[in-house]
Design a protein around this motif. Sequence first.
Motif, PDB file in Angstrom:
ATOM      1  N   ASP A 127       2.995 -30.311  -6.628  1.00 57.78           N
ATOM      2  CA  ASP A 127       2.961 -31.662  -7.185  1.00 57.78           C
ATOM      3  C   ASP A 127       1.541 -32.213  -7.205  1.00 57.78           C
ATOM      4  O   ASP A 127       1.123 -32.859  -8.185  1.00 57.78           O
ATOM      5  CB  ASP A 127       3.885 -32.590  -6.388  1.00 57.78           C
ATOM      6  CG  ASP A 127       5.359 -32.247  -6.577  1.00 57.78           C
ATOM      7  OD1 ASP A 127       5.689 -31.471  -7.513  1.00 57.78           O
ATOM      8  OD2 ASP A 127       6.189 -32.735  -5.782  1.00 57.78           O
ATOM      9  N   SER A 130      -0.338 -30.526 -10.012  1.00 53.58           N
ATOM     10  CA  SER A 130       0.124 -31.029 -11.312  1.00 53.58           C
ATOM     11  C   SER A 130      -0.436 -32.421 -11.591  1.00 53.58           C
ATOM     12  O   SER A 130      -0.842 -32.718 -12.714  1.00 53.58           O
ATOM     13  CB  SER A 130       1.650 -31.073 -11.359  1.00 53.58           C
ATOM     14  OG  SER A 130       2.172 -29.771 -11.318  1.00 53.58           O
ATOM     15  N   GLU A 131      -0.464 -33.272 -10.566  1.00 55.33           N
ATOM     16  CA  GLU A 131      -1.014 -34.622 -10.729  1.00 55.33           C
ATOM     17  C   GLU A 131      -2.504 -34.563 -11.024  1.00 55.33           C
ATOM     18  O   GLU A 131      -3.009 -35.299 -11.879  1.00 55.33           O
ATOM     19  CB  GLU A 131      -0.743 -35.458  -9.486  1.00 55.33           C
ATOM     20  CG  GLU A 131       0.717 -35.835  -9.325  1.00 55.33           C
ATOM     21  CD  GLU A 131       1.018 -36.496  -7.983  1.00 55.33           C
ATOM     22  OE1 GLU A 131       0.067 -36.898  -7.258  1.00 55.33           O
ATOM     23  OE2 GLU A 131       2.217 -36.604  -7.655  1.00 55.33           O
ATOM     24  N   ALA A 134      -2.983 -33.395 -14.618  1.00 56.62           N
ATOM     25  CA  ALA A 134      -2.633 -34.464 -15.568  1.00 56.62           C
ATOM     26  C   ALA A 134      -3.723 -35.529 -15.610  1.00 56.62           C
ATOM     27  O   ALA A 134      -4.043 -36.065 -16.678  1.00 56.62           O
ATOM     28  CB  ALA A 134      -1.294 -35.082 -15.185  1.00 56.62           C
ATOM     29  N   ALA A 135      -4.333 -35.840 -14.464  1.00 58.84           N
ATOM     30  CA  ALA A 135      -5.387 -36.855 -14.403  1.00 58.84           C
ATOM     31  C   ALA A 135      -6.667 -36.380 -15.083  1.00 58.84           C
ATOM     32  O   ALA A 135      -7.434 -37.182 -15.607  1.00 58.84           O
ATOM     33  CB  ALA A 135      -5.669 -37.222 -12.951  1.00 58.84           C
ATOM     34  N   GLU A 137      -6.856 -34.334 -17.747  1.00 62.71           N
ATOM     35  CA  GLU A 137      -6.692 -34.155 -19.190  1.00 62.71           C
ATOM     36  C   GLU A 137      -6.970 -35.466 -19.903  1.00 62.71           C
ATOM     37  O   GLU A 137      -6.602 -36.545 -19.416  1.00 62.71           O
ATOM     38  CB  GLU A 137      -5.265 -33.689 -19.513  1.00 62.71           C
ATOM     39  CG  GLU A 137      -4.979 -32.274 -19.061  1.00 62.71           C
ATOM     40  CD  GLU A 137      -3.568 -31.832 -19.397  1.00 62.71           C
ATOM     41  OE1 GLU A 137      -2.768 -32.654 -19.896  1.00 62.71           O
ATOM     42  OE2 GLU A 137      -3.263 -30.654 -19.146  1.00 62.71           O
ATOM     43  N   ARG A 139      -6.492 -38.536 -22.229  1.00 61.32           N
ATOM     44  CA  ARG A 139      -5.256 -39.230 -22.640  1.00 61.32           C
ATOM     45  C   ARG A 139      -5.170 -39.263 -24.147  1.00 61.32           C
ATOM     46  O   ARG A 139      -6.145 -39.496 -24.835  1.00 61.32           O
ATOM     47  CB  ARG A 139      -5.236 -40.653 -22.091  1.00 61.32           C
ATOM     48  CG  ARG A 139      -5.246 -40.669 -20.582  1.00 61.32           C
ATOM     49  CD  ARG A 139      -5.160 -42.062 -20.103  1.00 61.32           C
ATOM     50  NE  ARG A 139      -3.865 -42.170 -19.444  1.00 61.32           N
ATOM     51  CZ  ARG A 139      -3.325 -43.296 -19.077  1.00 61.32           C
ATOM     52  NH1 ARG A 139      -3.928 -44.422 -19.309  1.00 61.32           N
ATOM     53  NH2 ARG A 139      -2.154 -43.312 -18.473  1.00 61.32           N
TER      54      ARG A 139
END
Length: 146
Positions: A127, A130-131, A134-135, A137, A139
């Motif tokens: 997790d 993954s977080e 995502a941060a 990449e 937006r």
Amino acid sequence: MSLQDSQSQSLQDTSKSANCTAMSDVLNRIGDKWSVMVVGILGQNGTLRFNELKRMINGVSQRMLTLTLRNLERDGLVTRTIYPEVPPRVEYQLTELGKTLQKPITALWDWSSANHGSIMDARSIYDARSEALAASEPRKVAYVRG
């Protein structure tokens, strides 16, 4: 070789669609959370009444326990005995077939207990990764015409 033995051996060939369907049918029943709990608890405690089972299985609703017991009875894994008393007494116990599940379920139960901490650690690492991904990449912004 008996018919049951030959059917059992033929089901081991999972390249056949009918075999996969048959295996899925059985594994879906005995692999669901509540069925494992019921078989495990009946295996450890023997004959139990409905409310005794419900108290021992944390989080199960009355409806879900009823459905689980009905399905296990239908599959020949549990017997339901009704005594003509007021109020009626109903007891559940494993059948001989149901008792054959005790060893694999106990092994699964023990494995779950022994490895729960490691699984929780792995989830936390996954997790967090993954977080972080995502941060990092950029937006994507969607524009809506109005």
